[in-house]
Design a protein around this motif. Structure first.
Motif, PDB file in Angstrom:
ATOM      1  N   LEU A  66      36.266  39.457  41.351  1.00  0.00           N
ATOM      2  CA  LEU A  66      37.337  39.406  40.108  1.00  0.00           C
ATOM      3  C   LEU A  66      35.964  40.276  38.716  1.00  0.00           C
ATOM      4  CD1 LEU A  66      39.295  38.282  37.825  1.00  0.00           C
ATOM      5  CD2 LEU A  66      37.016  36.746  37.174  1.00  0.00           C
ATOM      6  N   GLN A  87      47.713  36.532  37.337  1.00  0.00           N
ATOM      7  CA  GLN A  87      47.827  35.258  38.302  1.00  0.00           C
ATOM      8  C   GLN A  87      47.490  37.287  39.863  1.00  0.00           C
ATOM      9  OE1 GLN A  87      48.608  32.077  40.174  1.00  0.00           O
ATOM     10  NE2 GLN A  87      48.503  31.053  38.568  1.00  0.00           N
ATOM     11  N   THR A 120      39.168  31.648  38.251  1.00  0.00           N
ATOM     12  CA  THR A 120      39.083  31.879  39.512  1.00  0.00           C
ATOM     13  C   THR A 120      38.552  30.997  40.392  1.00  0.00           C
ATOM     14  OG1 THR A 120      39.825  34.430  38.213  1.00  0.00           O
ATOM     15  CG2 THR A 120      38.271  34.284  40.728  1.00  0.00           C
ATOM     16  N   SER A 137      39.246  33.244  32.448  1.00  0.00           N
ATOM     17  CA  SER A 137      39.947  34.444  33.499  1.00  0.00           C
ATOM     18  C   SER A 137      38.306  33.755  34.494  1.00  0.00           C
ATOM     19  CB  SER A 137      39.664  36.116  33.996  1.00  0.00           C
ATOM     20  OG  SER A 137      38.979  36.291  33.428  1.00  0.00           O
ATOM     21  N   TYR A 191      42.819  38.257  36.047  1.00  0.00           N
ATOM     22  CA  TYR A 191      43.084  39.353  35.345  1.00  0.00           C
ATOM     23  C   TYR A 191      43.452  39.198  33.505  1.00  0.00           C
ATOM     24  CZ  TYR A 191      41.681  41.312  40.013  1.00  0.00           C
ATOM     25  OH  TYR A 191      40.818  41.559  40.898  1.00  0.00           O
ATOM     26  N   ALA A 200      35.051  35.414  45.131  1.00  0.00           N
ATOM     27  CA  ALA A 200      35.679  35.231  44.248  1.00  0.00           C
ATOM     28  C   ALA A 200      35.918  35.874  42.842  1.00  0.00           C
ATOM     29  CB  ALA A 200      36.342  34.154  44.470  1.00  0.00           C
ATOM     30  N   LEU A 201      34.365  35.711  42.383  1.00  0.00           N
ATOM     31  CA  LEU A 201      34.497  35.970  41.145  1.00  0.00           C
ATOM     32  C   LEU A 201      33.399  37.514  41.351  1.00  0.00           C
ATOM     33  CD1 LEU A 201      32.632  33.092  39.460  1.00  0.00           C
ATOM     34  CD2 LEU A 201      34.850  34.361  39.220  1.00  0.00           C
ATOM     35  N   LEU A 215      42.824  35.276  42.105  1.00  0.00           N
ATOM     36  CA  LEU A 215      41.939  36.163  40.560  1.00  0.00           C
ATOM     37  C   LEU A 215      42.601  36.182  39.613  1.00  0.00           C
ATOM     38  CD1 LEU A 215      40.542  39.090  42.612  1.00  0.00           C
ATOM     39  CD2 LEU A 215      39.810  36.645  42.626  1.00  0.00           C
TER      40      LEU A 215
END
Length: 144
Positions: free
Chosen positions: A68, A50, A127, A123, A40, A64-65, A38
């Motif tokens: 995030l 990362q 990601t 980001s 940020y 994954a999102l 991820l």
């Protein structure tokens, strides 16, 4: 074959099957845990950072999102995404060889300045790219 030899052979077969079952179970457990990267935003130094996160489910772009968008508790990394940020759809455009990610348009409800907003977009792109393995990512917002 005598009964004693038969029991020894059957015992050996059962032992081998038990070892195979154990190995498969261990392998399945290891396969169930996946690592996702991820990205940020660290608004204090205007860069992406990362973080590798181990999750128990299958890693896909949507998962994954969503991780995030939940943010992190780590100091210095702020969750700059608006509340209710969602992934509407994820698809692959075979012709263009790119991942297409459709996000909710409330993404535009934040304005942290051009530098931080750019990092916020990146980001999502990084990601999604890492989770999918695709190099090109196109973002849509409410299908547009």
């Amino acid at each position: 074959m005598s009964d004693k030899k038969l029991y020894m052979v059957l015992g050996a077969v059962v032992a081998v099957l038990a070892l195979v079952a154990l190995a498969l179970r261990l392998f399945a457990g290891a396969a169930a845990e996946k690592t996702v990267t991820l990205y940020y935003v660290n608004p204090n130094v205007f860069k992406l950072e990362q973080r590798r996160v181990v999750i128990k489910d299958e890693v896909d772009v949507r998962a994954a999102l969503e991780l995030l968008f939940k943010g992190t508790e780590e100091p210095g990394l702020e969750n700059l995404f608006p509340d209710g940020m969602t992934v509407l759809d994820v698809s692959i455009d075979e012709e263009e060889e790119e991942l297409v990610v459709d996000l909710s348009s409330n993404f535009f409800s934040v304005n942290y300045g051009i530098d931080v907003n750019y990092l916020l977009v990146m980001s999502v792109v990084y990601t999604a790219s890492d989770a999918s393995g695709m190099e090109r990512v196109r973002l849509l917002f409410d299908g547009q």
